[in-house]
Each structure stands twice: as structure tokens, then as C-alpha cells.
Write a protein that holds these residues in place. Structure first.
Motif: not given
Length: 125
Positions: A46-50, A69-76, A80-88, A90-92
Motif C-alpha cells: 500500500a502507498a500509505d504503508q510501504p 503521508q502523501l499530502e505532507d510527504k513524510v514517513y511516520i 497511531s497518529s497521536k504524538g508520532n513524529e514525522d520524518f523526511a 526512512v533512513a531518518d
């Protein structure tokens, strides 16, 4: 369209690509040290969980989804969406959790307080 190529360098030692869950678990258990990890392609494609981050800790293998997240182009990391940091990239995510403890949530014991650093790579086995 599946965004596998988006940010992930395919030559990372921790990246096992399109390996089955069973083979990935066997690779982790070959090293058999707390903090052994790899990233594999998600079986859902899936594109949203590669991807999935697999971590061995206390003889248990944890499978943690890596979402995109396609709209923000970030990995999480995680579900859960709560309190998770996003990253530019997968290596990050990997670099961050090599320095900061990753909280491991057991599906049977959601109150578990286990955590570890990503220490040993099993992706190139």
C-alpha cells in the motif's frame, strides 16, 4: 502508485526489500541480540504503508508499520497518529532510533513499557 522509491536508499544494510515476514524473522533470530532490526517492504504493498520495521527484543519480534503521508510527504512510524513524529525519510527514522529508545508495544500487552535502541542490522543476511 506505490512510493517505494520515494526516499529509501536501496543500498542500506538494514533494508531487506521484498522479504517474507517469516524469512525476516529468521534473519533477526540469526543475530539474536536485543535491538536487532531490519526494514522490509510491506506485504500489503500500500502507498500509505510501504514498509515495516521489524525489531527483535527479549526473544520477541515486533512488526512496526512505517506509514507514508502523501499530502505532507513524510514517513511516520507506528499505527497511531497521536504524538508520532514525522520524518523526511526512512533512513531518518532509523538514525533517530539508533540514538533514542524506541517504545515497543506488544499487541497482547498494550501497557508494556519495553524500549530499545536499534543496534544490530539484519537486512543484509
Amino acid at each position: 502508485m506505490w512510493l517505494k522509491y520515494n526516499q529509501l536508499p536501496l543500498n542500506q544494510e538494514w533494508y531487506a526489500a521484498d522479504i517474507t515476514r517469516t524469512d525476516a524473522e529468521a534473519a533477526l533470530r540469526t543475530i539474536n541480540q536485543d535491538g536487532t532490526f531490519l526494514v522490509r517492504d510491506s506485504s500489503t504493498k500500500a502507498a500509505d504503508q510501504p514498509y515495516v520495521l521489524m525489531v527483535l527484543y527479549s526473544a520477541k519480534v515486533y512488526n512496526i508499520p512505517i506509514r507514508f503521508q502523501l499530502e505532507d510527504k513524510v514517513y511516520i512510524l507506528g499505527t497511531s497518529s497521536k504524538g508520532n513524529e514525522d520524518f523526511a525519510s526512512v533512513a531518518d527514522i532509523i538514525d533517530y532510533f539508533r540514538r533514542m529508545p524506541l517504545r515497543l508495544i506488544d499487541g497482547k500487552d498494550r501497557c508494556s513499557r519495553k524500549q530499545c535502541l536499534l543496534t544490530y542490522t539484519a537486512g543484509s543476511l
